[in-house]
Design a protein around this motif. Structure first.
Motif, PDB file in Angstrom:
ATOM      1  N   ARG A   1      38.738  78.939   7.424  1.00  0.00           N
ATOM      2  CA  ARG A   1      39.194  78.292   6.188  1.00  0.00           C
ATOM      3  C   ARG A   1      40.282  77.266   6.486  1.00  0.00           C
ATOM      4  O   ARG A   1      40.304  76.172   5.901  1.00  0.00           O
ATOM      5  CB  ARG A   1      39.714  79.362   5.217  1.00  0.00           C
ATOM      6  CG  ARG A   1      40.063  78.839   3.831  1.00  0.00           C
ATOM      7  CD  ARG A   1      40.617  79.957   2.974  1.00  0.00           C
ATOM      8  NE  ARG A   1      41.865  80.457   3.486  1.00  0.00           N
ATOM      9  CZ  ARG A   1      43.051  79.877   3.278  1.00  0.00           C
ATOM     10  NH1 ARG A   1      43.139  78.744   2.583  1.00  0.00           N
ATOM     11  NH2 ARG A   1      44.148  80.414   3.787  1.00  0.00           N
ATOM     12  N   MET A   2      41.207  77.581   7.404  1.00  0.00           N
ATOM     13  CA  MET A   2      42.262  76.640   7.758  1.00  0.00           C
ATOM     14  C   MET A   2      41.690  75.399   8.441  1.00  0.00           C
ATOM     15  O   MET A   2      42.117  74.263   8.196  1.00  0.00           O
ATOM     16  CB  MET A   2      43.263  77.336   8.677  1.00  0.00           C
ATOM     17  CG  MET A   2      44.486  76.494   9.010  1.00  0.00           C
ATOM     18  SD  MET A   2      45.634  77.327  10.102  1.00  0.00           S
ATOM     19  CE  MET A   2      44.635  77.454  11.580  1.00  0.00           C
ATOM     20  N   ARG A   3      40.676  75.593   9.324  1.00  0.00           N
ATOM     21  CA  ARG A   3      40.052  74.439   9.989  1.00  0.00           C
ATOM     22  C   ARG A   3      39.334  73.543   8.987  1.00  0.00           C
ATOM     23  O   ARG A   3      39.406  72.307   9.076  1.00  0.00           O
ATOM     24  CB  ARG A   3      39.070  74.938  11.050  1.00  0.00           C
ATOM     25  CG  ARG A   3      39.746  75.511  12.292  1.00  0.00           C
ATOM     26  CD  ARG A   3      38.735  76.067  13.246  1.00  0.00           C
ATOM     27  NE  ARG A   3      39.368  76.576  14.461  1.00  0.00           N
ATOM     28  CZ  ARG A   3      38.713  77.231  15.423  1.00  0.00           C
ATOM     29  NH1 ARG A   3      37.403  77.466  15.293  1.00  0.00           N
ATOM     30  NH2 ARG A   3      39.356  77.649  16.492  1.00  0.00           N
ATOM     31  N   MET A   4      38.636  74.157   8.044  1.00  0.00           N
ATOM     32  CA  MET A   4      37.948  73.374   7.021  1.00  0.00           C
ATOM     33  C   MET A   4      38.948  72.576   6.195  1.00  0.00           C
ATOM     34  O   MET A   4      38.714  71.406   5.850  1.00  0.00           O
ATOM     35  CB  MET A   4      37.127  74.289   6.118  1.00  0.00           C
ATOM     36  CG  MET A   4      35.976  74.977   6.838  1.00  0.00           C
ATOM     37  SD  MET A   4      34.677  73.846   7.340  1.00  0.00           S
ATOM     38  CE  MET A   4      34.025  73.371   5.753  1.00  0.00           C
ATOM     39  N   LYS A   5      40.091  73.190   5.913  1.00  0.00           N
ATOM     40  CA  LYS A   5      41.120  72.495   5.141  1.00  0.00           C
ATOM     41  C   LYS A   5      41.703  71.332   5.940  1.00  0.00           C
ATOM     42  O   LYS A   5      41.926  70.235   5.410  1.00  0.00           O
ATOM     43  CB  LYS A   5      42.221  73.478   4.752  1.00  0.00           C
ATOM     44  CG  LYS A   5      43.298  72.895   3.869  1.00  0.00           C
ATOM     45  CD  LYS A   5      44.323  73.948   3.491  1.00  0.00           C
ATOM     46  CE  LYS A   5      45.404  73.363   2.602  1.00  0.00           C
ATOM     47  NZ  LYS A   5      46.420  74.389   2.224  1.00  0.00           N
ATOM     48  N   THR A   6      41.920  71.542   7.274  1.00  0.00           N
ATOM     49  CA  THR A   6      42.456  70.471   8.121  1.00  0.00           C
ATOM     50  C   THR A   6      41.469  69.322   8.228  1.00  0.00           C
ATOM     51  O   THR A   6      41.837  68.138   8.162  1.00  0.00           O
ATOM     52  CB  THR A   6      42.778  71.028   9.510  1.00  0.00           C
ATOM     53  OG1 THR A   6      43.645  72.142   9.370  1.00  0.00           O
ATOM     54  CG2 THR A   6      43.438  69.967  10.375  1.00  0.00           C
ATOM     55  N   ARG A   7      40.189  69.640   8.389  1.00  0.00           N
ATOM     56  CA  ARG A   7      39.169  68.590   8.461  1.00  0.00           C
ATOM     57  C   ARG A   7      39.093  67.813   7.146  1.00  0.00           C
ATOM     58  O   ARG A   7      38.920  66.586   7.141  1.00  0.00           O
ATOM     59  CB  ARG A   7      37.816  69.206   8.787  1.00  0.00           C
ATOM     60  CG  ARG A   7      37.711  69.740  10.202  1.00  0.00           C
ATOM     61  CD  ARG A   7      36.379  70.409  10.437  1.00  0.00           C
ATOM     62  NE  ARG A   7      36.306  70.996  11.776  1.00  0.00           N
ATOM     63  CZ  ARG A   7      35.269  71.705  12.212  1.00  0.00           C
ATOM     64  NH1 ARG A   7      34.224  71.925  11.408  1.00  0.00           N
ATOM     65  NH2 ARG A   7      35.274  72.200  13.435  1.00  0.00           N
ATOM     66  N   ALA A   8      39.222  68.517   6.040  1.00  0.00           N
ATOM     67  CA  ALA A   8      39.190  67.824   4.746  1.00  0.00           C
ATOM     68  C   ALA A   8      40.379  66.885   4.611  1.00  0.00           C
ATOM     69  O   ALA A   8      40.252  65.760   4.104  1.00  0.00           O
ATOM     70  CB  ALA A   8      39.179  68.852   3.607  1.00  0.00           C
ATOM     71  N   GLN A   9      41.551  67.315   5.106  1.00  0.00           N
ATOM     72  CA  GLN A   9      42.719  66.435   5.044  1.00  0.00           C
ATOM     73  C   GLN A   9      42.544  65.207   5.936  1.00  0.00           C
ATOM     74  O   GLN A   9      42.902  64.087   5.549  1.00  0.00           O
ATOM     75  CB  GLN A   9      43.966  67.231   5.464  1.00  0.00           C
ATOM     76  CG  GLN A   9      44.393  68.280   4.456  1.00  0.00           C
ATOM     77  CD  GLN A   9      45.567  69.106   4.943  1.00  0.00           C
ATOM     78  OE1 GLN A   9      45.941  68.996   6.115  1.00  0.00           O
ATOM     79  NE2 GLN A   9      46.117  69.927   4.063  1.00  0.00           N
ATOM     80  N   GLU A  10      41.969  65.392   7.128  1.00  0.00           N
ATOM     81  CA  GLU A  10      41.722  64.243   8.011  1.00  0.00           C
ATOM     82  C   GLU A  10      40.731  63.271   7.373  1.00  0.00           C
ATOM     83  O   GLU A  10      40.903  62.045   7.434  1.00  0.00           O
ATOM     84  CB  GLU A  10      41.188  64.734   9.359  1.00  0.00           C
ATOM     85  CG  GLU A  10      42.206  65.511  10.182  1.00  0.00           C
ATOM     86  CD  GLU A  10      41.605  66.020  11.473  1.00  0.00           C
ATOM     87  OE1 GLU A  10      40.373  65.813  11.666  1.00  0.00           O
ATOM     88  OE2 GLU A  10      42.340  66.611  12.284  1.00  0.00           O
ATOM     89  N   PHE A  11      39.695  63.804   6.746  1.00  0.00           N
ATOM     90  CA  PHE A  11      38.698  62.939   6.106  1.00  0.00           C
ATOM     91  C   PHE A  11      39.324  62.169   4.947  1.00  0.00           C
ATOM     92  O   PHE A  11      39.053  60.979   4.751  1.00  0.00           O
ATOM     93  CB  PHE A  11      37.539  63.809   5.614  1.00  0.00           C
ATOM     94  CG  PHE A  11      36.406  63.032   5.032  1.00  0.00           C
ATOM     95  CD1 PHE A  11      35.571  62.259   5.831  1.00  0.00           C
ATOM     96  CD2 PHE A  11      36.176  63.043   3.658  1.00  0.00           C
ATOM     97  CE1 PHE A  11      34.524  61.537   5.285  1.00  0.00           C
ATOM     98  CE2 PHE A  11      35.139  62.319   3.108  1.00  0.00           C
ATOM     99  CZ  PHE A  11      34.303  61.563   3.919  1.00  0.00           C
ATOM    100  N   THR A  12      40.194  62.843   4.185  1.00  0.00           N
ATOM    101  CA  THR A  12      40.867  62.165   3.069  1.00  0.00           C
ATOM    102  C   THR A  12      41.801  61.074   3.585  1.00  0.00           C
ATOM    103  O   THR A  12      41.896  59.992   3.004  1.00  0.00           O
ATOM    104  CB  THR A  12      41.670  63.195   2.247  1.00  0.00           C
ATOM    105  OG1 THR A  12      40.800  64.236   1.829  1.00  0.00           O
ATOM    106  CG2 THR A  12      42.292  62.548   1.028  1.00  0.00           C
ATOM    107  N   THR A  13      42.476  61.303   4.707  1.00  0.00           N
ATOM    108  CA  THR A  13      43.377  60.303   5.291  1.00  0.00           C
ATOM    109  C   THR A  13      42.596  59.079   5.740  1.00  0.00           C
ATOM    110  O   THR A  13      43.020  57.923   5.534  1.00  0.00           O
ATOM    111  CB  THR A  13      44.146  60.919   6.466  1.00  0.00           C
ATOM    112  OG1 THR A  13      44.830  62.085   6.019  1.00  0.00           O
ATOM    113  CG2 THR A  13      45.147  59.920   7.033  1.00  0.00           C
TER     114      THR A  13
END
Length: 350
Positions: A291-303
């Motif tokens: 779940r933490m990795r998915m959240k980090t990937r989502a933040q990178e994609f949003t950036t």
């Protein structure tokens, strides 16, 4: 309610006069107060017949107006006001409680329910004796005395054996003949007090929680009276909590070894459950990590989307520090400037 006859009225009047005389003798009522009470209790004087008016609808004098001395020329509302003013003070006082709020109790129909603990109506039809008051048969004095004698026989006044060698002895030491009353009465174990203290790994008491966690016994097994003897005590944490239930260790171990085949089987069950706990912890950890990795990937994609839409965020490149004088407190200031955008900062040297 019917009207009172002359005899009843005379009796009431005589009682009233006697009460006034007693109050006067005691000095509670004075002469002027007594005269006021007599004047207030005098019956209203009847007026002679009034002459009829010329109006046809007022040609007759009503009986109530004639008896109360009210003039015949008044209307009904004025007549009621006059009647109200001529009433005695006690008659004008209204009751402090409403009629619908008043409850009349018929004490002849009430039953003694003994505080609600023993209800005669709840007793079974099979018991019709006088000593049966509720759903359980009440103990008589003789039965209570017999029960106390039996308990005293168990704990204190057991008759001595014919010979000291025939007295029951402790199963552990084989010497003492005085048994621990709790072990003997509750758990049916003939053990003396000294042996109970010397062998805690066999005769110590376990709580229900310890039996479940250490020996993996279920609630239904612990509550089965045919398997375990238990001692109930008040809960030490609070008097309102459920009573504490204690089990003797030797009984619990014997049943647990029989359930899990032997001591090794109990240890194997413990290892199996510990492995299951570690596997569940690892599974939960991996789930949280994913779940933490998915959240980090989502933040990178949003950036990346923001950089594509608004451009990359500017990063300042400050120059070397330059002297900027001193502040109000006399501390030395250093200034820095961004080479690209010209943003200046001040640093205080302490």
């Amino acid at each position: 309610m019917g009207k009172m006859n002359d005899e009843q009225k005379a009796r009431i009047e005589a009682n009233r006069k006697r009460a006034l005389e007693r109050l006067k003798k005691r000095g509670i009522l004075k002469d002027n107060e007594l005269k006021q009470i007599e004047k207030r209790n005098e019956p209203p004087k009847k007026a002679s017949g009034e002459v009829a008016t010329s109006a046809p609808h007022r040609s007759l004098v009503t009986e109530s107006q004639a008896s109360s001395g009210v003039p015949s020329g008044l209307t009904s509302s004025e007549t009621s006001k006059v009647d109200e003013s001529k009433k005695r003070p006690l008659e004008r006082i209204k009751p402090s409680i409403r009629t619908k709020d008043y409850i009349e109790y018929d004490f002849s129909t009430m039953k003694n329910l003994h505080g609600g603990y023993i209800n005669p109506e709840d007793r079974p039809a099979a018991f019709d004796d006088e000593d049966v008051m509720g759903s359980k048969r009440q103990k008589t004095l003789d039965e209570w005395k017999r029960e106390q004698q039996e308990r005293r026989y168990i704990y204190e006044n057991a008759p001595p054996p014919e010979h000291i060698s025939k007295a029951p002895k402790c199963v552990e030491c084989g010497i003492n003949i005085e048994m621990d009353p709790v072990m003997d009465d509750v758990f049916k174990l003939r053990v003396c007090k000294s042996c109970v203290k010397k062998i805690p790994e066999k005769y110590s008491l376990l709580t229900k929680t310890e039996c479940k966690e250490d020996y993996f016994l279920t609630e239904s097994e612990l509550m089965d009276d045919t398997i375990f003897h238990k001692l109930e005590k008040p809960n030490p944490h609070s008097g309102t909590f459920a009573r504490m239930q204690l089990f003797v260790r030797c009984e619990v171990e014997a049943f647990a070894f029989k359930k899990w085949e032997d001591e090794e089987g109990l240890d194997a069950e413990w290892h199996r459950r510990e492995e299951g706990k570690s596997q569940r912890r690892e599974k939960k950890y991996q789930k949280e990590l994913l779940r933490m990795r998915m959240k980090t990937r989502a933040q990178e994609f949003t950036t990346k989307i923001k950089e594509r839409k608004h451009g990359k965020a500017h990063e300042h490149d400050f120059s070397a520090a330059m002297e900027g004088g001193t502040d109000e407190d006399g501390h030395k200031l250093l200034r820095r400037r961004c080479i690209e955008c010209g943003l200046e900062t001040e640093e205080v040297v302490l």
